[in-house]
Design a protein around this motif. Structure first.
Motif, PDB file in Angstrom:
ATOM      1  N   GLY A  52       8.606   8.581   5.611  1.00 57.04           N
ATOM      2  CA  GLY A  52       9.204   9.364   4.533  1.00 57.04           C
ATOM      3  C   GLY A  52       8.175  10.184   3.782  1.00 57.04           C
ATOM      4  O   GLY A  52       6.993  10.189   4.097  1.00 57.04           O
ATOM      5  N   GLN A  53       8.654  10.882   2.776  1.00 54.05           N
ATOM      6  CA  GLN A  53       7.803  11.784   2.009  1.00 54.05           C
ATOM      7  C   GLN A  53       7.302  11.166   0.712  1.00 54.05           C
ATOM      8  O   GLN A  53       6.653  11.829  -0.076  1.00 54.05           O
ATOM      9  CB  GLN A  53       8.568  13.072   1.706  1.00 54.05           C
ATOM     10  N   GLN A  54       7.606   9.909   0.460  1.00 55.87           N
ATOM     11  CA  GLN A  54       7.204   9.265  -0.776  1.00 55.87           C
ATOM     12  C   GLN A  54       6.598   7.906  -0.447  1.00 55.87           C
ATOM     13  O   GLN A  54       7.295   6.982  -0.077  1.00 55.87           O
ATOM     14  CB  GLN A  54       8.424   9.091  -1.679  1.00 55.87           C
ATOM     15  N   PRO A  55       5.279   7.764  -0.559  1.00 52.52           N
ATOM     16  CA  PRO A  55       4.671   6.486  -0.184  1.00 52.52           C
ATOM     17  C   PRO A  55       5.054   5.357  -1.135  1.00 52.52           C
ATOM     18  O   PRO A  55       5.168   5.548  -2.334  1.00 52.52           O
ATOM     19  CB  PRO A  55       3.169   6.768  -0.266  1.00 52.52           C
ATOM     20  N   ASP A  56       5.253   4.183  -0.551  1.00 53.22           N
ATOM     21  CA  ASP A  56       5.453   2.963  -1.326  1.00 53.22           C
ATOM     22  C   ASP A  56       4.109   2.235  -1.274  1.00 53.22           C
ATOM     23  O   ASP A  56       3.879   1.383  -0.428  1.00 53.22           O
ATOM     24  CB  ASP A  56       6.569   2.119  -0.714  1.00 53.22           C
ATOM     25  N   ALA A  57       3.217   2.621  -2.173  1.00 53.77           N
ATOM     26  CA  ALA A  57       1.824   2.196  -2.082  1.00 53.77           C
ATOM     27  C   ALA A  57       1.465   1.080  -3.048  1.00 53.77           C
ATOM     28  O   ALA A  57       0.287   0.836  -3.288  1.00 53.77           O
ATOM     29  CB  ALA A  57       0.918   3.401  -2.314  1.00 53.77           C
ATOM     30  N   GLY A  58       2.436   0.374  -3.593  1.00 56.19           N
ATOM     31  CA  GLY A  58       2.171  -0.623  -4.627  1.00 56.19           C
ATOM     32  C   GLY A  58       1.053  -1.588  -4.313  1.00 56.19           C
ATOM     33  O   GLY A  58       0.050  -1.663  -5.018  1.00 56.19           O
ATOM     34  N   GLU A  59       1.187  -2.374  -3.254  1.00 52.01           N
ATOM     35  CA  GLU A  59       0.157  -3.362  -2.918  1.00 52.01           C
ATOM     36  C   GLU A  59      -1.113  -2.687  -2.432  1.00 52.01           C
ATOM     37  O   GLU A  59      -2.216  -3.129  -2.742  1.00 52.01           O
ATOM     38  CB  GLU A  59       0.673  -4.338  -1.865  1.00 52.01           C
ATOM     39  N   VAL A  60      -0.976  -1.598  -1.678  1.00 48.98           N
ATOM     40  CA  VAL A  60      -2.148  -0.860  -1.200  1.00 48.98           C
ATOM     41  C   VAL A  60      -2.956  -0.357  -2.389  1.00 48.98           C
ATOM     42  O   VAL A  60      -4.182  -0.518  -2.446  1.00 48.98           O
ATOM     43  CB  VAL A  60      -1.734   0.309  -0.279  1.00 48.98           C
ATOM     44  N   LYS A  61      -2.275   0.230  -3.358  1.00 51.67           N
ATOM     45  CA  LYS A  61      -2.955   0.746  -4.550  1.00 51.67           C
ATOM     46  C   LYS A  61      -3.649  -0.393  -5.286  1.00 51.67           C
ATOM     47  O   LYS A  61      -4.802  -0.257  -5.705  1.00 51.67           O
ATOM     48  CB  LYS A  61      -1.964   1.457  -5.463  1.00 51.67           C
ATOM     49  N   ARG A  62      -2.976  -1.507  -5.438  1.00 53.99           N
ATOM     50  CA  ARG A  62      -3.553  -2.659  -6.146  1.00 53.99           C
ATOM     51  C   ARG A  62      -4.822  -3.137  -5.451  1.00 53.99           C
ATOM     52  O   ARG A  62      -5.841  -3.405  -6.098  1.00 53.99           O
ATOM     53  CB  ARG A  62      -2.534  -3.792  -6.232  1.00 53.99           C
ATOM     54  N   LEU A  63      -4.790  -3.206  -4.126  1.00 52.40           N
ATOM     55  CA  LEU A  63      -5.968  -3.664  -3.381  1.00 52.40           C
ATOM     56  C   LEU A  63      -7.100  -2.642  -3.428  1.00 52.40           C
ATOM     57  O   LEU A  63      -8.281  -3.018  -3.520  1.00 52.40           O
ATOM     58  CB  LEU A  63      -5.579  -4.003  -1.945  1.00 52.40           C
ATOM     59  N   LEU A  64      -6.772  -1.347  -3.380  1.00 47.58           N
ATOM     60  CA  LEU A  64      -7.803  -0.308  -3.524  1.00 47.58           C
ATOM     61  C   LEU A  64      -8.469  -0.412  -4.897  1.00 47.58           C
ATOM     62  O   LEU A  64      -9.702  -0.342  -5.007  1.00 47.58           O
ATOM     63  CB  LEU A  64      -7.202   1.085  -3.359  1.00 47.58           C
ATOM     64  N   LEU A  65      -7.651  -0.570  -5.937  1.00 46.88           N
ATOM     65  CA  LEU A  65      -8.200  -0.707  -7.284  1.00 46.88           C
ATOM     66  C   LEU A  65      -9.109  -1.931  -7.387  1.00 46.88           C
ATOM     67  O   LEU A  65     -10.158  -1.882  -8.035  1.00 46.88           O
ATOM     68  CB  LEU A  65      -7.077  -0.795  -8.319  1.00 46.88           C
ATOM     69  N   ASP A  66      -8.730  -3.011  -6.743  1.00 49.49           N
ATOM     70  CA  ASP A  66      -9.552  -4.217  -6.755  1.00 49.49           C
ATOM     71  C   ASP A  66     -10.904  -3.961  -6.082  1.00 49.49           C
ATOM     72  O   ASP A  66     -11.950  -4.380  -6.585  1.00 49.49           O
ATOM     73  CB  ASP A  66      -8.815  -5.369  -6.060  1.00 49.49           C
ATOM     74  N   LEU A  67     -10.893  -3.253  -4.952  1.00 50.09           N
ATOM     75  CA  LEU A  67     -12.150  -2.925  -4.271  1.00 50.09           C
ATOM     76  C   LEU A  67     -13.044  -2.049  -5.143  1.00 50.09           C
ATOM     77  O   LEU A  67     -14.268  -2.228  -5.179  1.00 50.09           O
ATOM     78  CB  LEU A  67     -11.868  -2.231  -2.937  1.00 50.09           C
ATOM     79  N   VAL A  68     -12.427  -1.105  -5.856  1.00 47.32           N
ATOM     80  CA  VAL A  68     -13.187  -0.236  -6.763  1.00 47.32           C
ATOM     81  C   VAL A  68     -13.731  -1.056  -7.930  1.00 47.32           C
ATOM     82  O   VAL A  68     -14.916  -0.968  -8.275  1.00 47.32           O
ATOM     83  CB  VAL A  68     -12.320   0.938  -7.266  1.00 47.32           C
ATOM     84  N   ASP A  69     -12.878  -1.867  -8.538  1.00 48.29           N
ATOM     85  CA  ASP A  69     -13.290  -2.664  -9.699  1.00 48.29           C
ATOM     86  C   ASP A  69     -14.418  -3.636  -9.366  1.00 48.29           C
ATOM     87  O   ASP A  69     -15.285  -3.888 -10.201  1.00 48.29           O
ATOM     88  CB  ASP A  69     -12.101  -3.436 -10.282  1.00 48.29           C
TER      89      ASP A  69
END
Length: 153
Positions: A26-43
């Motif tokens: 689809g045209q709208q990512p459902d990135a909830g967990e992916v975003k959370r894990l990316l933020l954790d790697l950055v943090d």
């Protein structure tokens, strides 16, 4: 990370840089967990997001690329990374990324520094060495190889 060009000095003090193309249906990512894990790697200082962009391929195969702040759904999915633009990711890179997308999908194209490997990379450069090859083995390839071995036995 705000939009900035990386200097030669900054690049010399960096760890290896990777890119990923993360595709969603689809045209709208459902990135909830992916975003959370990316933020954790950055943090945790494991990675540093240098660039992030969004590309989509409609059902007819037409490709579009947008800035995060141009599309509300995408901006919401990756709002913490809005403005991440070091100048390493160009339009040709986005076109290459879009070429691997299936019709009717969207993707985040992310360039990050592997901060965990920076001390080794810096020491290698200072010693006159250089990384001459790198690669990844996709989990799917490992699983297929294990299946082939199991089938052969």
């Amino acid at each position: 990370m705000s939009q900035e060009q990386l200097s030669q000095e900054q690049l010399e003090e960096m760890g290896p840089i990777d890119y990923v193309v993360l595709e969603w249906p689809g045209q709208q990512p459902d990135a909830g967990e992916v975003k959370r894990l990316l933020l954790d790697l950055v943090d945790r200082g494991t990675i540093r997001i240098l660039d992030i962009a969004y590309v989509a391929r409609d059902e007819d195969g037409a490709v579009s690329g947008v800035e995060l702040n141009e599309l509300k759904e995408v901006a919401t999915a990756f709002e913490e990374f809005d403005g991440a633009s070091s100048g390493l990711l160009g339009i040709d890179d986005l076109q290459d990324a879009a070429s691997v997308l299936e019709p009717g999908t969207s993707a985040a194209v992310i360039v990050w520094e592997n901060r965990w490997a920076a001390p080794l990379a810096i020491a290698l450069r200072r010693s006159g060495g250089q990384l001459v090859a790198s690669g990844r083995i996709p989990v799917q390839a490992i699983l297929a190889g294990l299946d082939a071995i199991e089938t052969a036995n």
